[in-house]
Design a protein around this motif. Structure first.
Motif, PDB file in Angstrom:
ATOM      1  N   GLY A  51       1.057  -1.332  -0.126  1.00  0.00           N
ATOM      2  CA  GLY A  51      -0.042  -0.317   0.334  1.00  0.00           C
ATOM      3  C   GLY A  51       0.754   1.793  -0.106  1.00  0.00           C
ATOM      4  O   GLY A  51       0.647   2.644  -0.427  1.00  0.00           O
ATOM      5  N   LEU A  52       2.359   1.583   0.801  1.00  0.00           N
ATOM      6  CA  LEU A  52       2.683   2.513   0.942  1.00  0.00           C
ATOM      7  C   LEU A  52       3.007   2.172  -0.456  1.00  0.00           C
ATOM      8  O   LEU A  52       3.115   4.147  -0.986  1.00  0.00           O
ATOM      9  N   TYR A  53       3.844   1.392  -0.799  1.00  0.00           N
ATOM     10  CA  TYR A  53       5.108   2.005  -2.089  1.00  0.00           C
ATOM     11  C   TYR A  53       4.359   2.050  -3.106  1.00  0.00           C
ATOM     12  O   TYR A  53       3.950   2.768  -3.960  1.00  0.00           O
ATOM     13  N   SER A  54       2.463   1.555  -3.260  1.00  0.00           N
ATOM     14  CA  SER A  54       1.916   2.490  -4.397  1.00  0.00           C
ATOM     15  C   SER A  54       1.254   4.053  -4.601  1.00  0.00           C
ATOM     16  O   SER A  54       0.541   3.909  -4.931  1.00  0.00           O
ATOM     17  N   VAL A  55       1.602   3.828  -3.180  1.00  0.00           N
ATOM     18  CA  VAL A  55       1.132   5.757  -3.385  1.00  0.00           C
ATOM     19  C   VAL A  55       2.053   6.696  -3.491  1.00  0.00           C
ATOM     20  O   VAL A  55       1.756   7.726  -4.465  1.00  0.00           O
ATOM     21  N   ILE A  56       3.183   5.821  -3.992  1.00  0.00           N
ATOM     22  CA  ILE A  56       4.324   6.809  -4.393  1.00  0.00           C
ATOM     23  C   ILE A  56       4.343   6.650  -5.773  1.00  0.00           C
ATOM     24  O   ILE A  56       4.836   7.276  -6.360  1.00  0.00           O
ATOM     25  N   ARG A  57       4.008   5.055  -6.149  1.00  0.00           N
ATOM     26  CA  ARG A  57       3.868   4.212  -7.084  1.00  0.00           C
ATOM     27  C   ARG A  57       3.508   5.171  -8.415  1.00  0.00           C
ATOM     28  O   ARG A  57       3.446   5.405  -9.545  1.00  0.00           O
ATOM     29  N   TRP A  58       2.067   5.000  -7.540  1.00  0.00           N
ATOM     30  CA  TRP A  58       0.755   4.678  -8.742  1.00  0.00           C
ATOM     31  C   TRP A  58      -0.227   5.850  -8.118  1.00  0.00           C
ATOM     32  O   TRP A  58      -0.983   7.125  -9.478  1.00  0.00           O
ATOM     33  N   GLN A  59      -0.707   6.683  -7.077  1.00  0.00           N
ATOM     34  CA  GLN A  59      -1.902   7.363  -6.370  1.00  0.00           C
ATOM     35  C   GLN A  59      -1.007   8.207  -6.945  1.00  0.00           C
ATOM     36  O   GLN A  59      -1.578   9.415  -7.236  1.00  0.00           O
ATOM     37  N   LEU A  60       0.273   9.371  -6.217  1.00  0.00           N
ATOM     38  CA  LEU A  60       0.235  10.458  -6.604  1.00  0.00           C
ATOM     39  C   LEU A  60       1.515  10.731  -8.033  1.00  0.00           C
ATOM     40  O   LEU A  60       0.773  12.162  -8.349  1.00  0.00           O
ATOM     41  N   PRO A  61       1.724  10.383  -7.914  1.00  0.00           N
ATOM     42  CA  PRO A  61       2.040  10.683  -9.816  1.00  0.00           C
ATOM     43  C   PRO A  61       1.085  10.774 -11.005  1.00  0.00           C
ATOM     44  O   PRO A  61       1.576  11.350 -11.675  1.00  0.00           O
ATOM     45  N   ILE A  62      -0.199   9.969 -10.364  1.00  0.00           N
ATOM     46  CA  ILE A  62      -1.363   9.927 -11.918  1.00  0.00           C
ATOM     47  C   ILE A  62      -2.375  11.023 -11.070  1.00  0.00           C
ATOM     48  O   ILE A  62      -2.932  11.842 -12.165  1.00  0.00           O
ATOM     49  N   ALA A  63      -2.009  10.698 -10.084  1.00  0.00           N
ATOM     50  CA  ALA A  63      -3.119  12.410  -9.939  1.00  0.00           C
ATOM     51  C   ALA A  63      -3.255  13.688  -8.960  1.00  0.00           C
ATOM     52  O   ALA A  63      -2.657  13.753  -7.644  1.00  0.00           O
ATOM     53  N   PRO A  64      -1.489  14.154  -8.742  1.00  0.00           N
ATOM     54  CA  PRO A  64      -0.461  14.930  -8.124  1.00  0.00           C
ATOM     55  C   PRO A  64      -1.311  16.400  -8.212  1.00  0.00           C
ATOM     56  O   PRO A  64      -1.463  16.908  -6.781  1.00  0.00           O
ATOM     57  N   VAL A  65      -2.502  16.480  -9.257  1.00  0.00           N
ATOM     58  CA  VAL A  65      -3.054  18.009  -8.711  1.00  0.00           C
ATOM     59  C   VAL A  65      -3.897  17.652  -7.668  1.00  0.00           C
ATOM     60  O   VAL A  65      -3.810  18.176  -6.351  1.00  0.00           O
TER      61      VAL A  65
END
Length: 479
Positions: A247-261
């Motif tokens: 989960g923590l890795y996925s926040v960094i790898r997927w969530q933040l770069p895909i929806a940065p705004v």
């Protein structure tokens, strides 16, 4: 050799373990697990030498899906963590006897395969498959070989399964929407999508629900303590040491770069939720009488701090998060293994029924104390590096976040030292604590060596992860 070899090795190891039979299963599993560690080190050396070990093959032409595996500093760090901890967890379980042990050890190997696949996947559909696959083995490991009353165990494990599966469905819906926009689920194509602020909010929220349950973040944590308590020691170590890192890795790898705004707009909200978990986990840990539940809430507090640092959207925050993910993985496995060693001898998890262990086995008490002090981030231990970096990033975001999150250090010292006092010190009771075995000592020595070495010299990990994290921060700041 490309990185797909590690996945093939782990999958073949799971199959070979099953067919090895009950007598040889644990040895076969350990051999394949150690081979995967050697392979991971080879991939690390290739990556640091600038040699491409990525893998990409078109899987399905319509829709356009790929078997794509990405090798950068972040994924290599998680690969090394997963294969190393899997080997430690397998070896630590040699002191237990399991019915149908070939099934047990094969499931552990298959879970390692699925978690490695999650960390390496560069196509969202492949990532989702590995994400869900990892849930199946831990469900059966906890259900069939867990502790306590069978009905209570069944309720706890089913609750865990439903929670995590439901969260994953939100992630799947988000990926389906993104596929409609990009025509591909390759991570590079998803990074390149231009979404409106409203679209980013809903994508961010859908991914957050999946990851917040897995980590877990308050208020999505209610499955955790009972599941950790009811699962067998190896299952608890797999959950806390590796699986929550997905989960923590996925926040960094997927969530933040895909929806940065959306990440920037609601940064304070999600940092606040994460910090709330730090305080809540620490306060509840103070009141626990069961050692595994105390360690579960301690873990909740520590992963809350990791999530808070990641949501600062800064290089220091992301770097601190990854450093602490690795440090927490080793220290929490060490703590839960210590609880297992005690339970093997005293046949209880209740702190009130322990005590006087130091008098009977000073070596075990000393090793347990070192791991415990690493947990509370004593300087010169690996956890200190991670927590200091995280608190520094929170301080730069908002000083109050740093002050509130800093309670994990103060309260953590209180409940861990209090626990150590009740479990290790005092007069020996009627129960005899047999001296730790050579096998148990090796487990502790390996964990302690990692915690002290990288506490004094974290540069190799910093050098490994920083370029990949810098790319992610650049992507976040581009919008």
């Amino acid at each position: 050799m490309n990185v797909s070899f590690i996945l093939i090795l782990l999958l073949f190891g799971a199959i070979a373990t099953y067919f090895a039979g009950d007598q040889l299963a644990k040895k076969v599993a350990l051999v394949f697990s150690l081979a995967s560690v050697a392979g991971s080190i080879y991939i690390f050396n290739q990556h640091m030498a600038g040699i491409d070990t990525n893998f990409r093959e078109n899987w399905i032409s319509n829709p356009n899906l790929f078997i794509a595996l990405k090798v950068d500093g972040l994924s290599v760090a998680m690969l090394l963590l997963t294969t190393a901890l899997t080997s430690i967890i397998l070896f630590s379980s040699f002191g237990n006897q399991y019915n149908n042990s070939k099934n047990f050890y094969a499931l552990v190997m298959f879970m390692s395969f699925a978690m490695v696949g999650t960390f390496l996947s560069a196509d969202a559909f492949l990532y989702y498959i590995f994400w869900e696959l990892s849930l199946i083995p831990i469900y059966f490991i906890a259900l069939l070989w867990g502790n306590g009353d069978a009905e209570e165990r069944k309720k706890a494990i089913i609750k865990f399964f439903i929670y995590t599966l439901a969260g994953s469905l939100f992630m799947l819906v988000a990926f389906i929407y993104l596929f409609q926009k990009a025509g591909s689920l390759l991570i590079g194509d998803l990074y390149a999508i231009h979404l409106s602020g409203q679209e980013q909010f809903w994508i961010f929220l859908a991914l957050f629900l999946a990851y917040a349950i897995k980590i877990p973040i308050v208020p999505f944590h209610s499955w955790q303590a009972n599941t950790y308590q009811k699962a067998p020691a190896a299952g608890t170590m797999l959950l806390s040491g590796i699986m929550l890192k997905m989960g923590l890795y996925s926040v960094i790898r997927w969530q933040l770069p895909i929806a940065p705004v959306a990440a920037k707009m609601y940064m304070d909200v999600f940092i606040g939720l994460s910090v709330a978990g730090v305080i809540y986990g620490s306060v509840v840990a103070l009141k626990q009488k069961n050692i595994k539940k105390l360690l579960a809430y301690s873990s909740l507090a520590h992963v809350g701090l990791i999530a808070a640092g990641a949501y600062t959207l800064t290089l220091d925050g992301l770097r601190g998060a990854v450093l602490q993910m690795i440090a927490h993985g080793f220290v929490v496995v060490g703590l839960f293994f210590a609880a297992e060693v005690i339970e093997r001898r005293f046949n209880t998890q209740e702190i009130s029924e322990m005590g006087g262990i130091r008098i009977q086995d000073n070596k075990f008490a000393s090793m347990f104390m070192i791991v415990m002090l690493a947990s509370v981030a004593l300087p010169s231990t690996f956890n200190f590096i991670g927590e200091f970096t995280l608190l520094y990033s929170l301080y730069n975001a908002n000083i109050w976040f740093a002050i509130l999150a800093g309670t994990t250090i103060i309260l953590g010292a209180v409940y861990m030292l209090k626990m150590f006092q009740h479990v290790m010190l005092g007069e020996a009771g009627a129960k005899v604590f047999k001296a730790v075995t050579t096998q148990e000592t090796i487990v502790f020595v390996v964990i302690i060596a990692v915690l002290l070495f990288f506490g004094l010299y974290p540069k190799p990990i910093n050098d490994l992860i920083t370029p990949a994290l810098q790319e992610i921060v650049t992507k976040i700041n581009r919008q």
